[in-house]
Design a protein around this motif. Sequence first.
Motif, PDB file in Angstrom:
ATOM      1  N   ASN A  67     -27.944 -16.437 -17.291  1.00  0.00           N
ATOM      2  CA  ASN A  67     -28.317 -15.772 -16.052  1.00  0.00           C
ATOM      3  C   ASN A  67     -27.052 -15.418 -15.297  1.00  0.00           C
ATOM      4  O   ASN A  67     -25.975 -15.924 -15.591  1.00  0.00           O
ATOM      5  CB  ASN A  67     -29.234 -16.658 -15.210  1.00  0.00           C
ATOM      6  CG  ASN A  67     -28.537 -17.904 -14.751  1.00  0.00           C
ATOM      7  OD1 ASN A  67     -27.676 -17.864 -13.876  1.00  0.00           O
ATOM      8  ND2 ASN A  67     -28.868 -19.036 -15.366  1.00  0.00           N
ATOM      9  N   GLU A  68     -27.201 -14.549 -14.319  1.00  0.00           N
ATOM     10  CA  GLU A  68     -26.020 -13.968 -13.693  1.00  0.00           C
ATOM     11  C   GLU A  68     -25.270 -14.936 -12.780  1.00  0.00           C
ATOM     12  O   GLU A  68     -24.188 -14.618 -12.314  1.00  0.00           O
ATOM     13  CB  GLU A  68     -26.386 -12.691 -12.929  1.00  0.00           C
ATOM     14  CG  GLU A  68     -27.248 -12.938 -11.710  1.00  0.00           C
ATOM     15  CD  GLU A  68     -27.708 -11.627 -11.065  1.00  0.00           C
ATOM     16  OE1 GLU A  68     -27.486 -10.565 -11.634  1.00  0.00           O
ATOM     17  OE2 GLU A  68     -28.315 -11.694  -9.990  1.00  0.00           O
ATOM     18  N   GLU A 107     -30.314 -13.997 -23.962  1.00  0.00           N
ATOM     19  CA  GLU A 107     -30.026 -12.926 -22.994  1.00  0.00           C
ATOM     20  C   GLU A 107     -28.611 -13.064 -22.425  1.00  0.00           C
ATOM     21  O   GLU A 107     -28.401 -13.100 -21.218  1.00  0.00           O
ATOM     22  CB  GLU A 107     -31.049 -12.919 -21.849  1.00  0.00           C
ATOM     23  CG  GLU A 107     -32.455 -12.640 -22.344  1.00  0.00           C
ATOM     24  CD  GLU A 107     -33.373 -12.184 -21.224  1.00  0.00           C
ATOM     25  OE1 GLU A 107     -32.982 -11.289 -20.479  1.00  0.00           O
ATOM     26  OE2 GLU A 107     -34.473 -12.746 -21.103  1.00  0.00           O
ATOM     27  N   GLU A 110     -26.882 -11.228 -19.428  1.00  0.00           N
ATOM     28  CA  GLU A 110     -27.134 -11.561 -18.026  1.00  0.00           C
ATOM     29  C   GLU A 110     -25.987 -12.380 -17.429  1.00  0.00           C
ATOM     30  O   GLU A 110     -25.815 -12.426 -16.217  1.00  0.00           O
ATOM     31  CB  GLU A 110     -28.435 -12.368 -17.885  1.00  0.00           C
ATOM     32  CG  GLU A 110     -29.684 -11.643 -18.320  1.00  0.00           C
ATOM     33  CD  GLU A 110     -30.012 -10.488 -17.383  1.00  0.00           C
ATOM     34  OE1 GLU A 110     -29.550 -10.526 -16.227  1.00  0.00           O
ATOM     35  OE2 GLU A 110     -30.679  -9.548 -17.808  1.00  0.00           O
ATOM     36  N   TYR A 154     -32.701  -3.165 -21.810  1.00  0.00           N
ATOM     37  CA  TYR A 154     -32.274  -3.573 -20.468  1.00  0.00           C
ATOM     38  C   TYR A 154     -30.902  -3.042 -20.072  1.00  0.00           C
ATOM     39  O   TYR A 154     -30.588  -2.927 -18.901  1.00  0.00           O
ATOM     40  CB  TYR A 154     -32.177  -5.093 -20.394  1.00  0.00           C
ATOM     41  CG  TYR A 154     -33.465  -5.770 -20.087  1.00  0.00           C
ATOM     42  CD1 TYR A 154     -34.652  -5.069 -20.069  1.00  0.00           C
ATOM     43  CD2 TYR A 154     -33.499  -7.131 -19.788  1.00  0.00           C
ATOM     44  CE1 TYR A 154     -35.842  -5.707 -19.783  1.00  0.00           C
ATOM     45  CE2 TYR A 154     -34.678  -7.762 -19.506  1.00  0.00           C
ATOM     46  CZ  TYR A 154     -35.850  -7.045 -19.504  1.00  0.00           C
ATOM     47  OH  TYR A 154     -37.012  -7.674 -19.214  1.00  0.00           O
ATOM     48  N   LYS A 159     -24.185  -3.441 -16.700  1.00  0.00           N
ATOM     49  CA  LYS A 159     -24.359  -4.715 -17.373  1.00  0.00           C
ATOM     50  C   LYS A 159     -24.453  -4.479 -18.862  1.00  0.00           C
ATOM     51  O   LYS A 159     -25.505  -4.115 -19.378  1.00  0.00           O
ATOM     52  CB  LYS A 159     -25.658  -5.366 -16.875  1.00  0.00           C
ATOM     53  CG  LYS A 159     -25.442  -6.690 -16.219  1.00  0.00           C
ATOM     54  CD  LYS A 159     -26.750  -7.319 -15.872  1.00  0.00           C
ATOM     55  CE  LYS A 159     -26.507  -8.607 -15.108  1.00  0.00           C
ATOM     56  NZ  LYS A 159     -27.743  -9.219 -14.679  1.00  0.00           N
TER      57      LYS A 159
ATOM     58  N   GLN B 113     -31.514 -14.548  -9.797  1.00  0.00           N
ATOM     59  CA  GLN B 113     -31.978 -14.549 -11.176  1.00  0.00           C
ATOM     60  C   GLN B 113     -31.916 -15.911 -11.842  1.00  0.00           C
ATOM     61  O   GLN B 113     -32.727 -16.224 -12.694  1.00  0.00           O
ATOM     62  CB  GLN B 113     -31.160 -13.556 -11.982  1.00  0.00           C
ATOM     63  CG  GLN B 113     -31.808 -12.205 -12.033  1.00  0.00           C
ATOM     64  CD  GLN B 113     -31.172 -11.362 -13.115  1.00  0.00           C
ATOM     65  OE1 GLN B 113     -30.548 -11.874 -14.029  1.00  0.00           O
ATOM     66  NE2 GLN B 113     -31.348 -10.084 -13.004  1.00  0.00           N
ATOM     67  N   VAL B 117     -34.800 -17.402 -14.257  1.00  0.00           N
ATOM     68  CA  VAL B 117     -34.547 -17.626 -15.681  1.00  0.00           C
ATOM     69  C   VAL B 117     -34.732 -19.092 -16.054  1.00  0.00           C
ATOM     70  O   VAL B 117     -35.134 -19.420 -17.169  1.00  0.00           O
ATOM     71  CB  VAL B 117     -33.128 -17.137 -16.048  1.00  0.00           C
ATOM     72  CG1 VAL B 117     -32.709 -17.650 -17.399  1.00  0.00           C
ATOM     73  CG2 VAL B 117     -33.086 -15.626 -16.030  1.00  0.00           C
ATOM     74  N   LYS B 162     -37.722  -9.571 -13.761  1.00  0.00           N
ATOM     75  CA  LYS B 162     -37.408  -9.013 -15.065  1.00  0.00           C
ATOM     76  C   LYS B 162     -38.680  -9.007 -15.928  1.00  0.00           C
ATOM     77  O   LYS B 162     -39.523  -9.888 -15.803  1.00  0.00           O
ATOM     78  CB  LYS B 162     -36.338  -9.868 -15.747  1.00  0.00           C
ATOM     79  CG  LYS B 162     -35.004  -9.843 -15.056  1.00  0.00           C
ATOM     80  CD  LYS B 162     -34.114 -11.007 -15.493  1.00  0.00           C
ATOM     81  CE  LYS B 162     -34.010 -11.070 -16.994  1.00  0.00           C
ATOM     82  NZ  LYS B 162     -33.050 -12.119 -17.426  1.00  0.00           N
TER      83      LYS B 162
END
Lengths: 268, 268, 268, 268, 268, 268
Positions: A67-68, A107, A110, A154, A159, B113, B117, B162
């Motif tokens: 995640n970010e 993911e 992210e 996405y 990103k 996020q 997540v 998302k």
Amino acid sequence: MTADVAQYLIENEPFYQAQEDEIDLYQAAYQARMPVMIKGPTGCGKSRFVEHMAWKLKRPLITVACNEDMTASDLVGRYLLDADGTRWLDGPLTIAARIGAICYLDEVVEARQDTTVVIHPLTDHRRTLPLDKKGEVISAHPDFQLVISYNPGYQSLMKDLKQSTKQRFAALDFDYAPEKIECEIICKETGTDAETASKLVKIGHTARNLKGHGLDEGISTRLLVYGAELIKQGIKPRAACRMALVRPITDDADIRATLDHAIDTLFA
Amino acid sequence: MTADVAQYLIENEPFYQAQEDEIDLYQAAYQARMPVMIKGPTGCGKSRFVEHMAWKLKRPLITVACNEDMTASDLVGRYLLDADGTRWLDGPLTIAARIGAICYLDEVVEARQDTTVVIHPLTDHRRTLPLDKKGEVISAHPDFQLVISYNPGYQSLMKDLKQSTKQRFAALDFDYAPEKIECEIICKETGTDAETASKLVKIGHTARNLKGHGLDEGISTRLLVYGAELIKQGIKPRAACRMALVRPITDDADIRATLDHAIDTLFA
Amino acid sequence: MTADVAQYLIENEPFYQAQEDEIDLYQAAYQARMPVMIKGPTGCGKSRFVEHMAWKLKRPLITVACNEDMTASDLVGRYLLDADGTRWLDGPLTIAARIGAICYLDEVVEARQDTTVVIHPLTDHRRTLPLDKKGEVISAHPDFQLVISYNPGYQSLMKDLKQSTKQRFAALDFDYAPEKIECEIICKETGTDAETASKLVKIGHTARNLKGHGLDEGISTRLLVYGAELIKQGIKPRAACRMALVRPITDDADIRATLDHAIDTLFA
Amino acid sequence: MTADVAQYLIENEPFYQAQEDEIDLYQAAYQARMPVMIKGPTGCGKSRFVEHMAWKLKRPLITVACNEDMTASDLVGRYLLDADGTRWLDGPLTIAARIGAICYLDEVVEARQDTTVVIHPLTDHRRTLPLDKKGEVISAHPDFQLVISYNPGYQSLMKDLKQSTKQRFAALDFDYAPEKIECEIICKETGTDAETASKLVKIGHTARNLKGHGLDEGISTRLLVYGAELIKQGIKPRAACRMALVRPITDDADIRATLDHAIDTLFA
Amino acid sequence: MTADVAQYLIENEPFYQAQEDEIDLYQAAYQARMPVMIKGPTGCGKSRFVEHMAWKLKRPLITVACNEDMTASDLVGRYLLDADGTRWLDGPLTIAARIGAICYLDEVVEARQDTTVVIHPLTDHRRTLPLDKKGEVISAHPDFQLVISYNPGYQSLMKDLKQSTKQRFAALDFDYAPEKIECEIICKETGTDAETASKLVKIGHTARNLKGHGLDEGISTRLLVYGAELIKQGIKPRAACRMALVRPITDDADIRATLDHAIDTLFA
Amino acid sequence: MTADVAQYLIENEPFYQAQEDEIDLYQAAYQARMPVMIKGPTGCGKSRFVEHMAWKLKRPLITVACNEDMTASDLVGRYLLDADGTRWLDGPLTIAARIGAICYLDEVVEARQDTTVVIHPLTDHRRTLPLDKKGEVISAHPDFQLVISYNPGYQSLMKDLKQSTKQRFAALDFDYAPEKIECEIICKETGTDAETASKLVKIGHTARNLKGHGLDEGISTRLLVYGAELIKQGIKPRAACRMALVRPITDDADIRATLDHAIDTLFA
């Protein structure tokens, strides 16, 4: 910290229905300890596939949902203050490198750049992980492998993985299972009958055809399974499909009408 | 920390007036421990419904009001410095997963996020919650369920869930109660008479028709209850309605005039 | 921490001149423990009104000046490191909820979203405050009430209360006092004569008419009181008015000329 | 911390040449303990004036140079970790409020909003400073006064004081001293002769006329003093003026040529 | 911390070739303890000049390379947690003020505003440095002087010194040395012959003429010295020049061709 | 911390195939301890070259993968809290400077400015590293050298090295190896036959010609090696090439078709 390997082993075979030669390709990559990138849309079974392979290869699996807000320290480890001063705590990537696990970064795009850059020395001939804050360089266990997932739908200019990261992985494309296999998955997971499963899959295909025409993503296999489960709990199919397949994915009145119509036609 | 389950149990039945089949649908989802997303406008009773269901199902309920400054650690837990070194403190999501509570993330889309997540492994077949910073993977209690709320009117390109999160939930649509039921709610909650309640609901409908034409949101049931309470405290209806229904929601002179006119007409 | 209630009680009646029925409306809201939003321009007496009501209702008052760097922890509380480990320190909102104070969040819209969301469970039927970081849910004291202030002139698209927050408050509109009352306020607060006060109020009205035509805000009652005080200290009225009424609010040469001219005419 | 009052007292009279009635106006404001805002361009003597007044009034002076990274805690105070746990350390504003000092916030508009909002309760009838993080409300010492400086030439839409802050201060306009007085200042501070001082002031006026026509600010009195000092150290006037008056303020070739020409003409 | 003065003293005379009267001007400024700003392009010898002056004046020199992540605490000092609680650690600016060093802030414009504002009280008649976080005001040692460097070519609207900072310094302009002197520098530093040095300087001039026509900066004296060193190590002049003079400064094919051509012509 | 030099020494000769005179140029630069910048596209062998040189020169090598979240402290070091108070921990740059290692900052342009500025005093005649937070200035070991890598294809206006940084390095241009050498590398690293290697290199060249016409980067030598390894593991060449060469670098259907066609033609 002595990591408990056992908790990362997958005891029971996770149900996975092969679609093409992906199992052979993955095994070859693992034999070469080559880093692998799994590409595909939401809910098509990427995580399930990695679990299945970890079970098949009898390797521990450490999964990290990226995640970010995740920092390199969340992956590598950090110092904690203890009664006897500071104590180093390995992060999931470091644990995986030490115990020879498959480390699955879900993911990965992210994550912030420091997360993606930290994996570089683990993904070339060095196979090392420098713990800069600890002043230690660890060599990965011979069985260690890195796997990342990536949803091409996405990505945007803002990103995306850097080329210097992408070029460290072999890649496998995934997509929703073909109709027949998807029906089998639904039956197997929920115990529903083949006819109901087939109707659910048809609704899924209707939605997937709308992708890019008002829908960001189609209906995943997971939501089809939800629909079957609600029907099994005694909910009428039309209500179950609305709740599990349509309401979660869109608030657009037209798309909802289209999908509701498909549901009413199939479950007339 | 040994969480005190009792404090999360709802002792008295929260008043809830069913509108359609939402209670049956929710129960079926809970039987399958399926994650549920509750959609609807501000103040239409989403939180009340979840409380009611937790009471009905005799499950503890842990509610978290999400916001854009909330981090994953606020949900999962963190280390605290103690006299004997660091001590782990479970966050509300972790407590819920351990004790088998219903965890309700209110307005989840407001969170960053990493919050959204972090719930992923709890919302698929794994039903696990990795506490990365603690090096522990916990399996959710069999009774644990995750519920989130979502106001479709608020979402923008910048702030939306998302798809990979959305596709983990079955969803229920909520809206303001129909006229007759909303009157009953007001009478029941404030002890006001049916005529006053009916007039208040009519003002509410006037405002809700203005949504998108100068108002971001209509008047919620909660504000109608406020109006009835002020009247019960001896305030003149016209003043009570201005204070409870109009002044809080808009500073636009035209909209205020329209609503004040409706009030003066009804409470002539 | 055992909060010292006494320090939050207002001993002497704060001078407040009622303009309309705002005292009755507030009292009715307080009887129902209804959250109240006070709206109005800078320096029109919002804070003074809340202090007056706290004194009248004999409730302790805890005021928090909100700002964009304030976090939820600043309101709710935080852990501090102590000789015996960590120690929880209640924030002002938590103290107010525990001791049954009126908690006044001044210019709440300046705060970050986590501050405004944290008040949600205190402003509906629950009247609870979850201290997530402490794993405790506190129930508000029966006498607790939440009041916020809000300056509609300031709001922009970027900074406004969320509808889900607005719809939790009844609202009172405030404005500068009418001419006669404002004169009385100035005389009462500074001991100046009625004629001087009247001239100062006239200058205030001149400036308030320029609002939106070169001035962001008019001259507040507070600045008029400053002018009277400087005159009382022996400063010539023209110099006092320039220093207290004009120089603080604008650097625009035209507006200054207009206001200086009004001053010279009145204090010829 | 027991603040050492003596270190904040100004022992020797700071040289200050009054320009108009600013000393009387300030004294009247101080008698009423009214907050004061000093406005004017860079280097025109605002800080010197405040020091002079503090010396004249025999009050300790605490100066804080504000900047955009300063937090409310930098002003109010914070907890420090000590051998015996945490210990509160008063910030400069808190010290000033406790000991009855004049607190001078230099260029307050540079600070973040939480800094400017924190002064609000000290600048109205309350004269209190809530130390939220300490759970203490302190009442300002009767001799405490708040002074801020503000350079109108700098303000932009992005960075300006909020009206609710501005309307808490009486304001004094400052500008560069008139020619005769500025000459006296230069002679007095450097011991240079009147003719040289007069030439330097003339160069200063040339530059100040260019303000807005290629220069952001004119040459401050401070730079004129620098020029005189360099001449006193034996540097040729032309070189001294280039180094002290021109090179620091602009890199624009045309403006430099104009100013260098003025220098060469005067010191021919 | 007792700072070790000796480590800041420059033992051996740093090689410096005076270009004009800059040594006299700097000495005069130092005698008056006047803050000095050194302006000029990258690699023209600003830092070397300051070192030379510190050596000449026999003052310790403390150099800080400023950057946009540097905070005021990095300059002033901070509390560190120790076995006996917190301990204050002086930053480089504080050490310099205490021991009477020349403090050289290199590329000060890169720093955040709090860094530049923190130097204000050290650069006017006060010559003090308030350590707000420590509650201490220190008076600078009589020998302390502040020097900053500044590259006018870099400044943009977004990043420039505030006028209130600029007007605290006398300024010296620097540029690359004249041809003859630059040749001497290269010979002296590398022991190369005069002919080679002369050719290198010619290439440098070619590049400096391209500044603003495709090059952001010309070739610095430092890079010319690198070229001579590589030649001395046995590398062919053409290859040495490409590696030291061209490849580092540009990737533009046209500019590279122009410079490579100049190299090939000179070292034919 | 006493750094363990041995762990930074490269025991076995890393395979490196020289392309031009880069080994001689680097050696000359190292003899002068001149900082070196290695420029070139992703995966062309920059890191491998630096490892080879460190092995050849028998110097320890400390590699740091730079990223945008890396701070100066990550390079220089920081204080850690220990049982006996705070303890300084050298960062990788400091260790390298102390032990005389080659410090290789990979993709330095990704780092924040404070990282790049911190290397300045190590890259000019001073060869020092001020540890500001420790109040210590260390002199680099005589064998210390700094090397950075830089991918010109990535740079944008937003992210580039400052000229004052660039002008501290001599630079070497790198590119993919010529066809014959690249074949040898693949054979040597994987044991595949020359014909297969040659076909893989041809596919690589096809992709590299598409750079700028739909591809951000060509296929690196590393990916060609991956393809050969998969073939060696028994995967059919067409599938191996798709997995290792095409799928990782692009999701564009047209580019994939072009590359897949080239693969099918070569491995017909």
